[in-house]
Design a protein around this motif. Structure first.
Motif, mmCIF file in Angstrom:
data_model
loop_
_atom_site.group_PDB
_atom_site.id
_atom_site.type_symbol
_atom_site.label_atom_id
_atom_site.label_comp_id
_atom_site.label_asym_id
_atom_site.label_seq_id
_atom_site.Cartn_x
_atom_site.Cartn_y
_atom_site.Cartn_z
ATOM 1 N N PHE A 461 0.822 -1.210 0.000
ATOM 2 C CA PHE A 461 0.000 0.000 0.000
ATOM 3 C C PHE A 461 0.861 1.266 0.000
ATOM 4 O O PHE A 461 1.936 1.300 0.596
ATOM 5 N N ALA A 464 -3.732 5.945 1.949
ATOM 6 C CA ALA A 464 -4.983 5.550 2.600
ATOM 7 C C ALA A 464 -6.001 6.671 2.464
ATOM 8 O O ALA A 464 -5.634 7.852 2.376
ATOM 9 N N ASN A 485 -8.446 -4.705 0.574
ATOM 10 C CA ASN A 485 -7.884 -3.346 0.603
ATOM 11 C C ASN A 485 -8.595 -2.438 1.607
ATOM 12 O O ASN A 485 -8.266 -1.262 1.695
ATOM 13 N N LEU A 497 -7.103 1.197 1.625
ATOM 14 C CA LEU A 497 -5.655 1.219 1.446
ATOM 15 C C LEU A 497 -5.349 0.914 -0.011
ATOM 16 O O LEU A 497 -5.638 -0.176 -0.501
ATOM 17 N N PRO A 499 -2.880 0.532 -3.430
ATOM 18 C CA PRO A 499 -1.496 0.173 -3.786
ATOM 19 C C PRO A 499 -0.764 1.267 -4.557
ATOM 20 O O PRO A 499 0.456 1.334 -4.527
#
Length: 523
Positions: A461, A464, A485, A497, A499
């Motif tokens: 990740f 956020a 996620n 979260l 990537p």
């Protein structure tokens, strides 16, 4: 009205500009300490009074905001020493919500640096009045006029020199006070004690010929004449509005210019100001007590395994034993043992007024952003949590200590410097921070304060976002489809979260009925 004598301010700077040293010397001149500590850790040396955490002493940096209260003349000074390191900017941001003014420390050789600029922008958002202290004039530095031009052009801030340096580096003789037309030639008192120097009246005092070489004296007199001709006088209204900054030159490590700065804070800096809140703003002259939590610090005293909520008083008067409403929970709290601070040292507070910082010991019932009142439903605004940018997963050396890890991470996250996330797919805790150095601090504190040894490993990740929607069913559906996620933070709020930035952009387009929030208001 007691609050009129309060001066509550923060010191902001780029790392290594001398901020913590200046803090020490303000305490020294204020009589709060009798031996100033060196900032850099050294064998047998005195650690800086405001740097109390083990990792701060090892690395010679400030990573938490310390609060120091002391008396100077007829004033009560509440000094908040903020972290200069960029990795701890969240703590600094929230600290700036609790002050009425700021002192900006610049390195005379480097001028305005990256972190100084970022912190200044935070002050500007809140129209915080700023006094500038240009430090390290005992070393080779930029020319004073160049530094003033840099402040005006970079910060779009009018400058008003109050003191002026005589030379720099090995030729640094002292400071001339333009406001009082007084010149002080200080003896170097490196490190610990105050030594009063020679005093002269006016830049043209003939007695100066005996103390300063002719060429240096001529240059100094020319500069003073130019300063008086070019720059405006101090305008209190412009300063309080955040448009003008009074400028002081000096050398904190040698005590040059520190006393003048402290006296200026008493004379110029504002007393407690109106605080933004919903549904109304709060004025310091209101009779009823109000305050808000801007910082949580765990384990300030290892012997007591305590946690302290730092509360800025906004109105009314605190008296020991009074009962207040904890607005978020709706419960009544009895304030029996709040304390005032001198860094880690503390004393029970019998009375306190707007502008003062109270430390309320507790066991997790108070959170950042919480309001305390005498019954009114108020929420103080502008105290956010920021979305982390770096993530790692916590791994225990001893799996049997998972409960201790959970408790420790929750307590550390309540301090606001890190966020913790529990993935909905049942994975182990993920820690999110704004700066990489936070992981070192967390690892150190887990071991020294909680007895938990472990390691961190990278996760995929990179950012956020907190999730918000008017329809709970939409959030539930989203969570089910994206559970690998999606996680909950320490407060139970849903967060996504991502990537990478492309992935975040795509998911936002796929779910237009959900808000993906970069900040979350603490209330």
């Amino acid at each position: 009205m007691n609050f009129l004598s309060r001066r509550t301010f923060a010191i902001i700077s780029h790392p290594d500009a001398g901020k913590t040293t200046l803090t020490e010397k303000l305490l020294l001149f204020g009589g709060a300490i009798h031996l100033a500590g060196a900032v850099k850790a050294r064998k047998g040396g005195q650690s800086a009074r405001s740097d109390w955490m083990a990792i701060e002493k090892q690395r010679g940096i400030s990573v938490t905001a310390s609060v120091m209260t002391f008396e100077y003349g007829e004033h009560t000074i509440n000094l908040l020493d903020t972290p200069g390191h960029k990795d701890f900017s969240e703590d600094t941001y929230r600290t700036l919500t609790a002050v009425d003014s700021a002192v900006m420390v610049l390195d005379g050789a480097k001028g305005i640096e990256t972190q100084t600029l970022k912190l200044f922008e935070v002050c500007r958002l809140r129209d915080t009045p700023i006094i500038t202290f240009i430090n390290k004039m005992d070393r080779e530095a930029k020319e004073p006029f160049e530094l003033l031009d840099e402040i005006e052009k970079t910060l779009q801030l009018n400058v008003c020199p109050i003191t002026w340096p005589i030379g720099m580096g090995d030729r640094f003789r002292g400071c001339f006070n333009l406001a009082t037309d007084t010149l002080y030639l200080f003896d170097s008192s490196r490190g610990s004690q105050i030594l009063e120097g020679s005093q002269f009246k006016g830049a043209n005092d003939p007695a100066l010929d005996e103390h300063i070489p002719a060429a240096e004296l001529e240059k100094f007199r020319e500069e003073v004449a130019m300063v008086k001709a070019i720059y405006p006088r101090f305008n209190a209204e412009h300063y309080l509005e955040g448009h003008q900054t009074p400028v002081f030159f000096g050398s904190a490590v040698n005590n040059f210019g520190v006393k003048e700065l402290l006296e200026a804070l008493c004379a110029m800096a504002p007393s407690p100001r109106v605080q933004a809140a919903e549904p109304r703003s709060v004025s310091p002259d209101e009779p009823k007590f109000t305050g808000f939590v801007f910082k949580i610090q765990a384990n300030m005293d290892k012997n007591h395994r305590d946690r302290i909520a730092f509360v800025r008083i906004c109105s009314g008067k605190y008296t020991r034993g009074m009962k207040v409403l904890h607005v978020r929970s709706g419960k009544t709290l009895a304030l029996n043992n709040p304390v005032l601070f001198l860094a880690r040292e503390r004393e029970l507070a019998e009375n306190a007024y707007p502008g003062d910082i109270l430390g309320i010991p507790g066991h997790g019932h108070l959170h950042i952003g919480d309001a305390l009142t005498e019954g009114e439903q108020l929420y103080f605004t502008g105290i956010p949590s920021f979305a982390p940018e770096l993530f790692q997963r916590a791994r225990l050396d001893d799996p049997l200590k998972s409960k201790q890890l959970k408790a420790a991470l929750e307590q550390l996250s309540e301090e606001g410097a890190s966020q913790i996330f529990k993935p909905l797919d049942g994975g182990s805790w993920i820690i999110g921070v704004v700066g990489a150095l936070q992981f070192d601090v967390i690892s150190s504190r887990l071991e020294t304060e909680y007895g938990v040894k472990g390691s961190f490993e990278e996760v995929q990740f990179t950012t956020a976002r907190w999730l918000k929607s008017k329809d709970r069913k939409i959030l539930d559906n989203f969570s089910e489809k994206n559970k690998y996620n999606t996680a909950t933070d320490a407060s139970g709020a849903l967060a996504y979260l991502a990537p990478n930035a492309w992935h975040l952009d795509r998911i936002q387009k796929d779910y237009p009925d959900i808000e993906f929030l970069k900040t979350r208001e603490n209330r």
